[in-house]
Write a protein that holds these residues in place. Structure first.
Motif, short mmCIF file in Angstrom:
data_model
loop_
_atom_site.label_atom_id
_atom_site.label_comp_id
_atom_site.label_asym_id
_atom_site.label_seq_id
_atom_site.Cartn_x
_atom_site.Cartn_y
_atom_site.Cartn_z
N LEU A 110 0.71 -1.36 -0.01
CA LEU A 110 -0.13 0.15 -0.11
C LEU A 110 0.98 1.33 -0.18
O LEU A 110 1.86 1.40 0.70
CB LEU A 110 -0.80 0.11 1.25
N ASN A 111 0.37 2.29 -0.85
CA ASN A 111 0.97 3.46 -0.84
C ASN A 111 -0.11 4.49 -1.04
O ASN A 111 -0.63 4.63 -2.10
CB ASN A 111 2.30 3.59 -2.11
N MET A 112 -0.42 5.26 0.03
CA MET A 112 -1.47 6.09 -0.06
C MET A 112 -1.22 7.54 0.62
O MET A 112 -0.28 7.49 1.24
CB MET A 112 -2.90 5.48 0.55
N THR A 113 -1.84 8.45 0.44
CA THR A 113 -1.92 9.77 1.01
C THR A 113 -2.97 9.91 2.03
O THR A 113 -4.20 9.83 1.66
CB THR A 113 -2.05 11.03 -0.02
N ILE A 114 -2.59 10.22 3.42
CA ILE A 114 -3.50 10.44 4.35
C ILE A 114 -3.47 12.14 4.71
O ILE A 114 -2.31 12.47 5.28
CB ILE A 114 -3.27 9.69 5.60
N PRO A 115 -4.13 13.05 4.19
CA PRO A 115 -4.07 14.50 4.32
C PRO A 115 -3.79 14.91 5.89
O PRO A 115 -3.27 15.81 6.08
CB PRO A 115 -5.37 15.04 3.87
N ASP A 116 -4.56 14.36 6.78
CA ASP A 116 -4.52 14.83 8.03
C ASP A 116 -3.33 14.15 9.13
O ASP A 116 -3.25 14.48 10.34
CB ASP A 116 -5.74 14.78 8.82
N ALA A 117 -2.50 13.23 8.40
CA ALA A 117 -1.41 12.62 9.16
C ALA A 117 -0.49 13.53 9.32
O ALA A 117 -0.01 14.24 8.16
CB ALA A 117 -1.01 11.30 8.41
N ARG A 118 0.40 13.13 10.30
CA ARG A 118 1.68 13.94 10.46
C ARG A 118 2.86 13.50 9.39
O ARG A 118 3.46 14.58 8.84
CB ARG A 118 2.28 13.43 11.81
N ASP A 119 2.57 12.21 8.71
CA ASP A 119 3.43 11.85 7.63
C ASP A 119 2.50 11.59 6.63
O ASP A 119 1.72 10.70 6.56
CB ASP A 119 4.49 10.97 7.76
N PRO A 120 2.05 12.66 5.62
CA PRO A 120 0.92 12.06 4.84
C PRO A 120 1.06 10.89 3.85
O PRO A 120 -0.04 10.63 3.41
CB PRO A 120 0.72 13.54 3.90
N THR A 121 2.18 10.45 3.69
CA THR A 121 2.45 9.39 2.88
C THR A 121 2.56 8.15 3.62
O THR A 121 3.52 7.93 4.61
CB THR A 121 3.76 9.59 2.01
N PHE A 122 1.47 7.21 3.33
CA PHE A 122 1.61 6.14 4.21
C PHE A 122 1.82 5.08 3.39
O PHE A 122 1.31 4.67 2.21
CB PHE A 122 0.04 5.90 4.97
N GLN A 123 2.84 4.15 3.74
CA GLN A 123 3.10 2.81 3.19
C GLN A 123 3.51 1.71 3.76
O GLN A 123 3.70 1.66 5.15
CB GLN A 123 4.61 3.16 2.30
N ALA A 124 2.95 0.47 3.22
CA ALA A 124 2.95 -0.93 3.92
C ALA A 124 3.22 -1.72 3.28
O ALA A 124 2.83 -1.79 2.15
CB ALA A 124 1.70 -0.92 4.95
N ASP A 125 3.93 -2.96 3.53
CA ASP A 125 4.32 -4.20 2.70
C ASP A 125 4.36 -5.20 3.49
O ASP A 125 5.06 -5.42 4.34
CB ASP A 125 5.60 -3.58 1.81
N ASN A 126 3.74 -6.35 2.86
CA ASN A 126 4.11 -7.71 3.27
C ASN A 126 3.99 -8.82 2.25
O ASN A 126 2.86 -8.85 1.72
CB ASN A 126 3.04 -8.04 4.77
N SER A 127 4.95 -9.47 2.12
CA SER A 127 5.00 -10.46 1.10
C SER A 127 5.11 -11.83 1.66
O SER A 127 5.38 -12.82 0.70
CB SER A 127 6.41 -10.05 -0.06
N SER A 128 4.62 -11.87 2.71
CA SER A 128 4.64 -13.30 3.51
C SER A 128 3.43 -13.65 4.00
O SER A 128 3.10 -14.38 4.79
CB SER A 128 5.69 -13.18 4.37
N LEU A 129 2.15 -13.32 3.10
CA LEU A 129 0.82 -13.73 3.61
C LEU A 129 0.55 -15.07 3.19
O LEU A 129 1.19 -15.76 2.32
CB LEU A 129 -0.09 -12.71 3.22
#
Length: 414
Positions: free
Chosen positions: A303-322
């Motif tokens: 996931l790579n998305m923008t959250i306007p009200d976040a302290r860091d507007p760019t949120f990223q997450a990754d998991n390739s072991s599901l």
């Protein structure tokens, strides 16, 4: 299988490595016939690319080398109503990074970024099973006001199917008024938040509305050999993040299919579905297969998305072991109950009414259904309750018959 498992775990490490280690920034200039600059760019770039080898899929990371240069024969200042400005950077054995610009009355942007890479370059792609020249491209969030330079100190990742390009410390400007960067700049969202001239009014306390269940939509991914993925589902993102006042909150973001574009890719051992919208730069689902058990499963989410009200507007997450949404190859996986897939501690995906099939899809139709455990359990409850009620009725009936027989036995014939 050990080598394959390692390849599956590499993308997150490589993306992090590409963001932390980057090459030296270089300046690229495109000029017109009079030698006047129309495009200037200064940045360093890192590439993460997945490709097939004889031993299965693997990943490679490399930087834009110091000898990379503007390809003047392909770069252009553009012609009004005929063509748009473009910057083409060439390096290695036929590799090209392209930035295509467009503008309106007030702003300009890199409308499309493209990357052409040559798999026969053994220095970058050792043991590649193909010698093809591949082309990928994607829209970007690189934009600035006219007569201002685009400035982004933070990492800016552009996802293009199986290639991710990370720009670092980038300064880019097109439609130059003079042959140098403007003193004024438009900063990227990744560098925010930015101070305002007046503090915003305090927010009114109000309960956060609970979003409705997301709309269920059918997605189809096809390749050279036909359809490799059918998926019908509703999606909701559960994200925990820090706001600008340092409070930690959990937000639910439903995917609206009407405002979301869907692409994907078909591989021998990896099938992807990539969803994008104005806020979500990339929501990537990766489906793999286990040849030992002949099963497909959801093995990764990025996931790579923008959250306007976040302290860091760019949120990223990754998991390739599901290991989720699993079924036999040739069959489909179906679950009417809501499923929650934990990706990281701060990110999970709520999946509603999912029906999915990866790899062997015949005639664009779902194969035989394998029900999820949640649906099977939900069916067992009414069966168990019905069985208990039937047993209770039977016990009462037997007790009644025994009692009646005993009451008759108390009378004697005269």
């Amino acid at each position: 299988m050990a080598a394959l498992g390692g390849a599956r775990r590499r993308p997150l490490f490589l993306l992090l490595l590409a963001g932390l280690l980057h090459g030296t920034a270089a300046t690229f200039v495109v000029t017109d016939g009079n030698g006047t600059a129309c495009i200037m760019a200064n940045f360093s770039a890192a590439f993460v690319t997945s490709y097939d080898t004889r031993n299965g899929p693997t990943n490679v990371t490399f930087d834009l080398p110091p000898d990379a240069a503007v390809l003047n024969s392909s770069s252009s200042c553009g012609k009004e109503n005929a063509s748009a400005p473009s910057l083409v950077i060439a390096f290695g054995r036929g590799h090209r990074l392209t930035l295509n610009f467009t503008r309106n009355a007030t702003r300009y942007s890199v409308q499309l970024m493209g990357f052409i890479y040559n798999l026969s370059d053994t220095q970058i792609f050792p043991n590649a099973s193909s010698k093809e020249i591949k082309t990928v491209e994607s829209a970007t969030d690189i934009r600035a006001d006219i007569n201002k330079k685009y400035r982004c100190v933070s990492n800016n990742q552009i996802h293009m199917r199986n290639v991710t390009v990370t720009l670092h410390d980038a300064t880019i400007q097109a439609y130059l008024a003079s042959s140098s960067f403007s003193k004024e700049e438009t900063r990227c969202e990744q560098d925010g938040p930015f101070p305002t001239t007046a503090p915003p009014p305090p927010p009114r306390p109000s309960p956060s509305p609970t979003p409705e269940s997301p709309s269920v939509h059918k997605y189809n991914v096809s390749g050279a050999n036909g359809t490799c993925l059918l998926a019908s589902m509703g999606l909701q993102l559960n994200v925990t993040y820090s706001k600008r006042d340092n409070t930690t909150v959990s937000g639910l973001f439903s995917i609206d299919p009407s405002n979301t574009s869907a692409t994907g890719s078909c591989g021998a051992q990896l099938v992807t579905l990539d969803l994008r919208s104005s806020r979500i730069h990339s929501l990537l689902f990766q489906f793999g297969m286990d040849p030992n058990t002949s099963q497909f499963f959801l093995q990764g989410i990025q996931l790579n998305m923008t959250i306007p009200d976040a302290r860091d507007p760019t949120f990223q997450a990754d998991n390739s072991s599901l290991r989720a949404l699993q079924a036999t190859i040739g069959n489909s996986y179906k679950c009417n109950a809501e499923e929650r897939v934990e990706v990281t501690e701060a990110f999970s995906v709520n999946i509603f009414k999912v029906w999915v099939q990866a790899f062997q899809v015949q005639g664009d139709k779902f194969g035989s259904v394998e029900e999820c455990q949640l649906d099977e359990n939900s069916m067992l409850i009414p069966i168990a309750v019905g069985g208990a009620l039937a047993g209770l009725v039977l016990i009462v009936l037997i007790a009644y018959l025994i009692g009646r027989k005993r009451s008759h036995a108390g009378y004697q014939t005269i």
